[in-house]
Design an enzyme around this catalytic site. Structure first.
Site, PDB file in Angstrom:
ATOM      1  N   GLU A 278     -44.553  14.392  16.841  1.00 38.32           N
ATOM      2  CA  GLU A 278     -44.985  14.721  18.172  1.00 38.32           C
ATOM      3  C   GLU A 278     -46.077  15.586  18.424  1.00 38.32           C
ATOM      4  OE1 GLU A 278     -43.198  13.614  20.611  1.00 38.32           O
ATOM      5  OE2 GLU A 278     -41.651  12.859  19.410  1.00 38.32           O
ATOM      6  N   ASP A 361     -46.600   8.194  13.508  1.00 37.80           N
ATOM      7  CA  ASP A 361     -45.757   8.249  12.313  1.00 37.80           C
ATOM      8  C   ASP A 361     -46.753   8.506  11.287  1.00 37.80           C
ATOM      9  OD1 ASP A 361     -43.460   7.775  13.917  1.00 37.80           O
ATOM     10  OD2 ASP A 361     -43.222   5.701  13.242  1.00 37.80           O
TER      11      ASP A 361
END
Length: 421
Positions: A278, A361
């Site tokens: 995030e 990611d």
């Protein structure tokens, strides 16, 4: 009229049967032989019952998605051709001469009818999730959220529709451009206030309770050189068993949100990987890229809708019972076109989103270097949500704003190898 309605229903029925066949029999969701036995193979982290349930649940849920979308289009179409929209407009004009009051009354009638006709599919979706133990929310709580959502949507739609028809009546052929100009500050306003005004209507948000975990997150944020005072947890366990975390809001109201189910099911290393993911969105300013893309698509979409509305009303105005585009009775046609264009643009939007998720990611791996924890995280997300690891191509194209679990876990497994190339 009977032929139009009959053919519309027949086409819809054929479409539903085709999608049923594709999802349950035609699509290949098996794991490629080269990946069997790897961490991406669900047989390595799901038991036999979970494997069966994940396939069943995902297929039915995907079918509901494909059934629901054209169902909404049919609703708007029938509301027009059967004269409901015209009647709502006539009733609102009989009650008041003020345009704002007419808009409020008309929109209430329309929203109530659409909500009532959409309710069966919403209830089926809720019941499905409840039966597969994804949803834990009681029916009364679900109905409460439905009612809140109705009034929130109604209030927002009232503002949008009031301004839209004022611009159509006063700005002539340039209404679409002025509508877009108005949408810019309005969209930013909604994104700024949603985390603190709208979201709390549905759930309770509070600062992270686990202070030891908070210290670790603050250290990770410091390493990433970003502020971390906006990390919150939300009590989703009373509604779902699924896991999630997300970034929301802009400016001083931007925040990273963790579901309490995520905090309960994952260990600190796995949660820190999610936090790093995030934070990647935050660092790479994906929210602002998304806003820019949304505004661009809105500009193009409003221009196309302007052209289509003019053409459709001129050619088939009598069929739709619309005399001119400035009539309130035109609204279902406008909403129908918005829905169709949004669906048309969804493959592009999803592709951009999947690219951003892959980048996040990668950022999380670079920040944490926790490959095993990252893989376990996606395995737990799959298990909690009964997600298909390798969904059908059309599902990925039209529904997935994230890479599939097969792609994400495989990428993480080969991450070190890719770094060495």
């Amino acid at each position: 009229m009977k032929k139009i309605i009959g053919w519309s229903l027949l086409i819809y029925l054929v479409y539903v049967l085709a999608m049923f066949w594709y999802l349950f029999y035609g699509a290949d969701t098996s794991i490629p032989s080269a990946l069997k036995g790897t961490a991406a193979d669900p047989a390595t982290f799901l038991n036999a019952k979970e494997l069966m349930l994940s396939e069943e649940y995902s297929k039915i849920r995907n079918l509901l998605f494909f059934v629901n979308l054209p169902y909404d289009w049919l609703l708007y179409f029938f509301i027009l051709v059967l004269g409901f929209s015209m009647k709502f407009s006539t009733w609102s004009k009989a009650i008041s001469k003020l345009s704002l009051v007419q808009t409020a009354i008309y929109l209430f009638y329309l929203s109530l009818l659409v909500e009532a006709l959409s309710y069966p599919l919403k209830w089926i979706s809720y019941t499905l999730s409840k039966n597969y133990q994804i949803t834990t929310q009681a029916f009364s709580g679900w109905m409460k959220d439905l009612v809140i959502g109705f009034w929130v949507d109604y209030a927002i739609m009232f503002l949008i529709v009031s301004v839209l028809f004022m611009l159509i009546r006063k700005s002539g052929k340039r209404w679409w451009f002025y509508a877009w100009l108005c949408s810019v500050p309005f969209s930013l306003f909604l994104m700024f206030f949603q985390p603190v005004v709208i979201d709390p209507l549905y759930n309770d948000f509070y600062p992270l309770k686990d202070k030891e975990l908070e210290t670790k997150i603050l250290a990770l944020a410091s390493k990433a050189e970003i502020p971390a005072e906006h990390v919150y947890e939300v009590n989703m366990s009373e509604k779902t068993n699924a896991l999630n975390a997300y970034v929301t809001g802009i400016g001083s109201n931007s925040r990273i949100v963790l579901w309490d189910t995520t905090l309960e099911r994952l260990n600190d290393e796995e949660i820190l990987f999610i936090m790093a993911h995030e934070m990647g969105h935050y660092v790479m300013k994906h929210i602002y890229v998304g806003i820019a893309g949304y505004l661009l698509m809105t500009l193009i979409g409003l221009f196309i809708i302007h052209k289509l509305l003019t053409y459709i009303v001129n050619r088939w105005g009598r069929l739709f019972k619309i005399d001119k585009i400035s009539d309130l009775s035109m609204l279902p046609l406008f909403l129908l076109l918005v829905s169709v264009l949004s669906f048309t643009a969804s493959p592009v939007e999803n592709a951009v989103s999947r690219h951003q998720e892959r980048a996040a990611d990668t950022y999380a791996m670079e920040l944490t270097h926790e490959q095993d924890a990252a893989i376990r995280t996606f395995q737990e997300l799959t298990k909690a949500g009964l997600s298909q690891v390798n969904p059908p191509y059309l599902v990925k194209l039209l529904r997935y704003g994230h890479p599939t679990m097969l792609e994400r876990i495989t990428y993480l497994e080969t991450y070190d190898q890719e770094e060495q190339k």
